[in-house]
Design a protein around this motif. Sequence first.
Motif, PDB file in Angstrom:
ATOM      1  N   HIS A   1       0.827  -1.209   0.000  1.00 54.91           N
ATOM      2  CA  HIS A   1       0.000   0.000   0.000  1.00 54.91           C
ATOM      3  C   HIS A   1       0.864   1.263   0.000  1.00 54.91           C
ATOM      4  O   HIS A   1       0.629   2.198  -0.787  1.00 54.91           O
ATOM      5  CB  HIS A   1      -0.909  -0.014   1.227  1.00 54.91           C
ATOM      6  N   VAL A   2       1.867   1.305   0.865  1.00 55.42           N
ATOM      7  CA  VAL A   2       2.709   2.502   0.975  1.00 55.42           C
ATOM      8  C   VAL A   2       3.497   2.742  -0.308  1.00 55.42           C
ATOM      9  O   VAL A   2       3.550   3.857  -0.832  1.00 55.42           O
ATOM     10  CB  VAL A   2       3.655   2.373   2.192  1.00 55.42           C
ATOM     11  N   LEU A   3       4.121   1.686  -0.845  1.00 56.18           N
ATOM     12  CA  LEU A   3       4.906   1.824  -2.067  1.00 56.18           C
ATOM     13  C   LEU A   3       4.051   2.266  -3.248  1.00 56.18           C
ATOM     14  O   LEU A   3       4.522   2.996  -4.129  1.00 56.18           O
ATOM     15  CB  LEU A   3       5.605   0.499  -2.405  1.00 56.18           C
ATOM     16  N   GLY A   4       2.808   1.820  -3.271  1.00 50.49           N
ATOM     17  CA  GLY A   4       1.941   2.127  -4.412  1.00 50.49           C
ATOM     18  C   GLY A   4       1.207   3.440  -4.328  1.00 50.49           C
ATOM     19  O   GLY A   4       0.590   3.880  -5.313  1.00 50.49           O
TER      20      GLY A   4
ATOM     21  N   LEU B   1      -8.668   7.318  -3.889  1.00 52.40           N
ATOM     22  CA  LEU B   1      -7.468   8.123  -4.106  1.00 52.40           C
ATOM     23  C   LEU B   1      -7.298   8.520  -5.573  1.00 52.40           C
ATOM     24  O   LEU B   1      -7.062   9.694  -5.887  1.00 52.40           O
ATOM     25  CB  LEU B   1      -6.245   7.336  -3.627  1.00 52.40           C
ATOM     26  N   ILE B   2      -7.443   7.566  -6.494  1.00 53.94           N
ATOM     27  CA  ILE B   2      -7.237   7.900  -7.912  1.00 53.94           C
ATOM     28  C   ILE B   2      -8.362   8.773  -8.451  1.00 53.94           C
ATOM     29  O   ILE B   2      -8.162   9.525  -9.409  1.00 53.94           O
ATOM     30  CB  ILE B   2      -7.060   6.628  -8.778  1.00 53.94           C
ATOM     31  N   ARG B   3      -9.551   8.687  -7.833  1.00 52.12           N
ATOM     32  CA  ARG B   3     -10.642   9.585  -8.253  1.00 52.12           C
ATOM     33  C   ARG B   3     -10.278  11.039  -8.012  1.00 52.12           C
ATOM     34  O   ARG B   3     -10.661  11.925  -8.798  1.00 52.12           O
ATOM     35  CB  ARG B   3     -11.919   9.240  -7.477  1.00 52.12           C
TER      36      ARG B   3
ATOM     37  N   LEU C   1      -9.247  -1.431 -14.756  1.00 48.72           N
ATOM     38  CA  LEU C   1      -7.805  -1.674 -14.845  1.00 48.72           C
ATOM     39  C   LEU C   1      -7.202  -1.927 -13.469  1.00 48.72           C
ATOM     40  O   LEU C   1      -6.340  -2.803 -13.294  1.00 48.72           O
ATOM     41  CB  LEU C   1      -7.114  -0.480 -15.497  1.00 48.72           C
ATOM     42  N   LEU C   2      -7.652  -1.165 -12.484  1.00 47.94           N
ATOM     43  CA  LEU C   2      -7.139  -1.327 -11.126  1.00 47.94           C
ATOM     44  C   LEU C   2      -7.477  -2.711 -10.575  1.00 47.94           C
ATOM     45  O   LEU C   2      -6.621  -3.397 -10.005  1.00 47.94           O
ATOM     46  CB  LEU C   2      -7.716  -0.240 -10.218  1.00 47.94           C
TER      47      LEU C   2
ATOM     48  N   ILE D   1      -1.777  -3.447  -9.697  1.00 41.88           N
ATOM     49  CA  ILE D   1      -0.560  -2.968 -10.372  1.00 41.88           C
ATOM     50  C   ILE D   1      -0.796  -1.590 -11.017  1.00 41.88           C
ATOM     51  O   ILE D   1       0.119  -0.754 -11.101  1.00 41.88           O
ATOM     52  CB  ILE D   1      -0.097  -3.984 -11.430  1.00 41.88           C
ATOM     53  N   TYR D   2      -2.031  -1.335 -11.421  1.00 39.14           N
ATOM     54  CA  TYR D   2      -2.364  -0.079 -12.099  1.00 39.14           C
ATOM     55  C   TYR D   2      -2.084   1.135 -11.215  1.00 39.14           C
ATOM     56  O   TYR D   2      -1.685   2.196 -11.711  1.00 39.14           O
ATOM     57  CB  TYR D   2      -3.826  -0.090 -12.533  1.00 39.14           C
ATOM     58  N   ILE D   3      -2.264   0.987  -9.893  1.00 40.68           N
ATOM     59  CA  ILE D   3      -2.013   2.141  -9.018  1.00 40.68           C
ATOM     60  C   ILE D   3      -0.522   2.434  -8.939  1.00 40.68           C
ATOM     61  O   ILE D   3      -0.104   3.590  -8.766  1.00 40.68           O
ATOM     62  CB  ILE D   3      -2.611   1.923  -7.611  1.00 40.68           C
ATOM     63  N   TYR D   4       0.323   1.420  -9.117  1.00 38.59           N
ATOM     64  CA  TYR D   4       1.770   1.644  -9.179  1.00 38.59           C
ATOM     65  C   TYR D   4       2.124   2.439 -10.436  1.00 38.59           C
ATOM     66  O   TYR D   4       2.985   3.333 -10.398  1.00 38.59           O
ATOM     67  CB  TYR D   4       2.512   0.308  -9.173  1.00 38.59           C
ATOM     68  N   TYR D   5       1.448   2.122 -11.524  1.00 39.62           N
ATOM     69  CA  TYR D   5       1.679   2.847 -12.779  1.00 39.62           C
ATOM     70  C   TYR D   5       1.302   4.314 -12.614  1.00 39.62           C
ATOM     71  O   TYR D   5       2.049   5.218 -13.015  1.00 39.62           O
ATOM     72  CB  TYR D   5       0.867   2.209 -13.898  1.00 39.62           C
ATOM     73  N   ILE D   6       0.133   4.557 -11.991  1.00 43.61           N
ATOM     74  CA  ILE D   6      -0.309   5.937 -11.776  1.00 43.61           C
ATOM     75  C   ILE D   6       0.646   6.655 -10.823  1.00 43.61           C
ATOM     76  O   ILE D   6       1.024   7.811 -11.031  1.00 43.61           O
ATOM     77  CB  ILE D   6      -1.752   5.962 -11.215  1.00 43.61           C
TER      78      ILE D   6
END
Length: 463
Positions: A19-22, A78-80, A92-93, A99-104
């Motif tokens: 969670h923290v890394l992403g 968060l991404i919203r 996608l998430l 993995i998609y949140i790491y990309y963002i």
Amino acid sequence: MYQYFILSGIFLFFEYIIHVLGTWKLCRKAGINFWKIFIPIYNIFILLKNYGRSIWYMILLLNPLTSIILLFILWIDLIRSFGKGTKKDIILLLFSAGIYIYYINFFEKIQFLKIEKIKKEDNTGILLSIIFSFITHTYIIQPFVIPTSSMEGTLLVGDFILVSKIHYGLRMPMSPISIPFTHNKIYKNIKSYISILQWPYFRFSPIQSIQRNDIVVFNFPKDFNHKIIDKKDHYIKRCIGLPGDLISIKEGVLFINQKKEKFFEKKQQAYFVKTENIPLNIEYLKNKMDIEDIELIEEKNDEYFYKIMLTEKKVIQIKNFFDNIVFIKKNIFPINYQEYSIFPNNYGWNRDFFGPLHIPKKGELIKLNLKNIHIYNEIITYEKGEKINVPSERYYKIKNNYYFMMGDNRHNSYDSRYWGFVPENHIVGKPIFIWMSIDWDRKNPLNLFNWKLRLNRIMKIIK
């Protein structure tokens, strides 16, 4: 017990790292203080507070699977706030397993817009309902449907039942990552869980212990397609043998500790029925007398031979109703007939002449010899993890309690007579309620036009 919670704690720690890394860059852009991002649990609390979600969501951290659900909820919120709240982004998430949140977080050059607090009229209520249903399904009561006739006439094909998971002690999930509301398959051989991760067996204290003649839902011990216990196929039978009991069957009659079983009205067995001149009115038997398993064996010279699954009460009713019946007699296998599929395979037993067989009890010492090693070898293999062909030890101490299960439809039930004992850690729960019952065409159950409600069975307590 400690192993289970230690592993759960380790799992939550890895979730914290993921969670923290992403999310740390996104959280910084959202104005969250750097130190708050890295404090375990508190960083979850901050996100819930910022997006207007109830702090009761923190309860989801108590379980590995629900904690995953909580992380995805927070990530979507968060991404919203960065303009990434479209259906495409959410799909996608979810389907990228996060993995998609790491990309963002690391590669998308996006600006923080604003924190959109969740309004009451949003889908929060639906989400909470789904989560509550999942928790209830996993830890308290689980719905099942009866697919086979092995428990007739107590439970019928098409009965929808609720099973309590707390009566015999709540067994904590052993497969921490799986798709909610599924058991062991998504489709055909595609598993609905990750089999690499497996938690140790842990069960809370029971409200009541399993009593003789209780109906029990359990995981099928011989399901070799699924190694994790709680993902093995579900079976439902009656527990007729408790740990330490001696079981035997003579001429189709069950004896427990050398005492004949008490009269049981719902017990069914196979009967041969012969009529002359006029065949049986099968439609009447099915619709008026609730007799489903009827097979015409032979028709010759105006004589009709049937095999029917009947209770003793229905045998009397048929005799009184049909004047053209020549005889009704039980289909009992002879004592010298060996069923090779019967447990333990090489004792010469059959479904109607079985035993005596001792049911192992936790803590007792079993004296091993060449005669009984075939019975207890599976238990020793299961408990010790190694197979013993020749007993090298004189005694073996049993580590678990075991049970002997049989279907009420005695001559049409694949049960402990064929595959052996049920270990205590395979017990799922106690059926308590029939909430719906549908009489469908057993050859074509998906034909909705032939469905009929059994109104007399709906909302019925299972005694």
